[in-house]
Design a protein around this motif. Structure first.
Motif, short mmCIF file in Angstrom:
data_model
loop_
_atom_site.label_atom_id
_atom_site.label_comp_id
_atom_site.label_asym_id
_atom_site.label_seq_id
_atom_site.Cartn_x
_atom_site.Cartn_y
_atom_site.Cartn_z
N HIS A 147 0.84 -1.19 0.00
CA HIS A 147 0.00 0.00 0.00
C HIS A 147 0.88 1.25 0.00
O HIS A 147 1.51 1.59 1.01
CB HIS A 147 -0.92 -0.03 1.23
CG HIS A 147 -1.80 1.17 1.33
ND1 HIS A 147 -2.54 1.45 2.45
CD2 HIS A 147 -2.08 2.16 0.45
CE1 HIS A 147 -3.22 2.56 2.26
NE2 HIS A 147 -2.95 3.00 1.06
N GLY A 193 -6.87 8.98 5.51
CA GLY A 193 -6.11 7.99 4.75
C GLY A 193 -5.23 8.59 3.67
O GLY A 193 -4.53 7.86 2.96
N ALA A 194 -5.22 9.93 3.55
CA ALA A 194 -4.44 10.57 2.49
C ALA A 194 -2.94 10.52 2.74
O ALA A 194 -2.15 10.77 1.83
CB ALA A 194 -4.89 12.03 2.33
N GLY A 195 -2.55 10.22 3.98
CA GLY A 195 -1.12 10.16 4.28
C GLY A 195 -0.59 11.34 5.07
O GLY A 195 0.63 11.50 5.21
N LYS A 196 -1.48 12.14 5.62
CA LYS A 196 -1.05 13.34 6.35
C LYS A 196 -0.24 12.98 7.60
O LYS A 196 0.83 13.53 7.82
CB LYS A 196 -2.28 14.19 6.75
CG LYS A 196 -3.20 14.53 5.58
CD LYS A 196 -4.41 15.33 6.02
CE LYS A 196 -5.33 14.62 6.99
NZ LYS A 196 -5.98 13.40 6.43
N SER A 197 -0.79 12.04 8.38
CA SER A 197 -0.05 11.63 9.59
C SER A 197 1.26 10.96 9.22
O SER A 197 2.30 11.21 9.85
CB SER A 197 -0.88 10.66 10.43
OG SER A 197 -2.02 11.29 10.94
N THR A 198 1.22 10.14 8.21
CA THR A 198 2.44 9.45 7.79
C THR A 198 3.51 10.46 7.37
O THR A 198 4.69 10.31 7.72
CB THR A 198 2.13 8.48 6.62
OG1 THR A 198 1.13 7.55 7.06
CG2 THR A 198 3.37 7.73 6.19
P1 ADP Z 1 -4.23 10.43 7.31
O1 ADP Z 1 -3.46 10.94 8.49
O2 ADP Z 1 -4.20 11.36 6.14
O3 ADP Z 1 -5.63 10.05 7.66
P2 ADP Z 1 -2.41 8.21 7.48
O4 ADP Z 1 -1.07 8.76 7.18
O5 ADP Z 1 -2.73 7.95 8.91
O6 ADP Z 1 -3.53 9.11 6.79
O7 ADP Z 1 -2.61 6.83 6.75
C1 ADP Z 1 -2.45 6.70 5.35
C2 ADP Z 1 -2.65 5.26 4.99
O8 ADP Z 1 -1.60 4.47 5.51
C3 ADP Z 1 -3.94 4.67 5.54
O9 ADP Z 1 -4.50 3.82 4.57
C4 ADP Z 1 -3.47 3.87 6.73
O10 ADP Z 1 -4.32 2.80 6.98
C5 ADP Z 1 -2.09 3.44 6.32
N1 ADP Z 1 -1.19 3.27 7.44
C6 ADP Z 1 -0.76 4.24 8.27
N2 ADP Z 1 0.09 3.78 9.18
C7 ADP Z 1 0.21 2.44 8.93
C8 ADP Z 1 0.96 1.39 9.54
N3 ADP Z 1 1.77 1.61 10.59
N4 ADP Z 1 0.82 0.15 9.02
C9 ADP Z 1 0.03 -0.07 7.95
N5 ADP Z 1 -0.70 0.87 7.34
C10 ADP Z 1 -0.61 2.13 7.81
#
Ligand code: ADP
Ligand code: MG
Length: 252
Positions: free
Chosen positions: A26, A49-54
């Motif tokens: 993913h 799910g856009a990846g902001k936290s990531t």
């Molecule tokens: P946002 O903060 O924009 O809502 P995230 O960055 O939290 O988005 O997540 C982006 C995508 O990555 C989501 O589909 C989430 O499920 C996935 N994801 C985030 N962290 C993990 C992880 N540690 N393991 C697997 N998938 C993850």
């Protein structure tokens, strides 16, 4: 473009170039480029799910990028413990859930890392912590324990705790999303004051009024990348992308 992308801001402080991040197969961040300048306030918006936290977690090394590079204050991010510890002194982060130490007083929550991690003089760290508590309006709660405070007050302590390390940039990941509505304003006010003081900030939030009032730049993320970015009035009032229009119809 009629507006400069980064009005009244300085040199690049956080520079991300072609960063990729996947969890398994993913792909969450797909060749993202983003540069944040000293003194700039960048608000990140976009669907869940856009990846902001990531993206934020990559900036402070909580997640390791697969490829590309991140340069913070001129130093390329590396993942050995020594490099991570040095970098994290310059990068403060505030989370949705405040994660304060429940068994420590408010004052100790703020001064522990400077003393234990940065090995600062204890009396100076205490004086600095009290100044920061004053700044977030909680000087009188220094001896209380987190559980006796409201969520808004706990989040203000978390901000003071992050500031105590004298970070060069502050990351906020939905800092008001877990709060009761009546407590959101006090946290946003502290963040606004911090922005006005010149702090460099990257803020993930759904608070569009905050974005309008405080952001130098709004970055709209969708589908693993930056769908569009620019001054808040451009992105929020005249989104150029279909993804942007769809997202903003939902939130405003
Ligand atoms: P946002 O903060 O924009 O809502 P995230 O960055 O939290 O988005 O997540 C982006 C995508 O990555 C989501 O589909 C989430 O499920 C996935 N994801 C985030 N962290 C993990 C992880 N540690 N393991 C697997 N998938 C993850
Ligand atoms: Mg998130």
């Amino acid at each position: 473009m009629t507006h400069p992308v980064t009005p009244a801001t300085g040199a690049p402080l956080v520079h991300m170039r072609q960063i990729n991040k996947a969890f398994g197969d993913h792909v969450v961040l797909d060749r993202v480029d983003l540069t944040v300048h000293t003194g700039e306030v960048v608000v990140l918006i976009g669907p869940s799910g856009a990846g902001k936290s990531t993206l934020l977690r990559c900036v402070n090394g909580l997640e390791q990028i697969d490829s590309g590079e991140i340069v913070i204050d001129g130093r390329r991010l590396r993942y050995d413990e020594k490099s991570l510890n040095r970098m994290r002194r310059h990068v403060g982060m505030v989370f949705q859930h405040f994660n304060l130490w429940p068994h420590k007083s408010v004052l100790d929550n703020v001064m522990t890392a400077p003393v234990r991690v940065a090995r600062r003089n204890e009396e100076k760290a205490r004086a600095n912590a009290l100044d920061l508590l004053e700044q977030v309006g909680l000087r009188q709660f220094a001896d209380r324990y987190p559980m006796s405070l409201s969520g808004g007050q706990q989040q203000r302590v978390a901000i003071a705790r992050a500031l105590a390390m004298h970070p060069k940039v502050m990351l906020f990941d939905e800092p008001t999303s877990a709060l009761d509505p009546e407590l959101v304003g006090e946290v946003l006010a502290v963040m606004r004051d911090l922005a006005l003081s010149g702090m460099t900030m990257m803020v993930v939030t759904h608070e569009m009024r905050f974005a309008r009032a405080v952001a130098d730049r709004v970055v709209l993320m969708a589908d693993g990348g930056i769908a569009e970015q620019g001054p808040p009035t451009d992105v929020l009032d005249r989104p150029a992308s279909e993804r942007g229009r769809a997202f903003l119809r939902q939130v405003e």
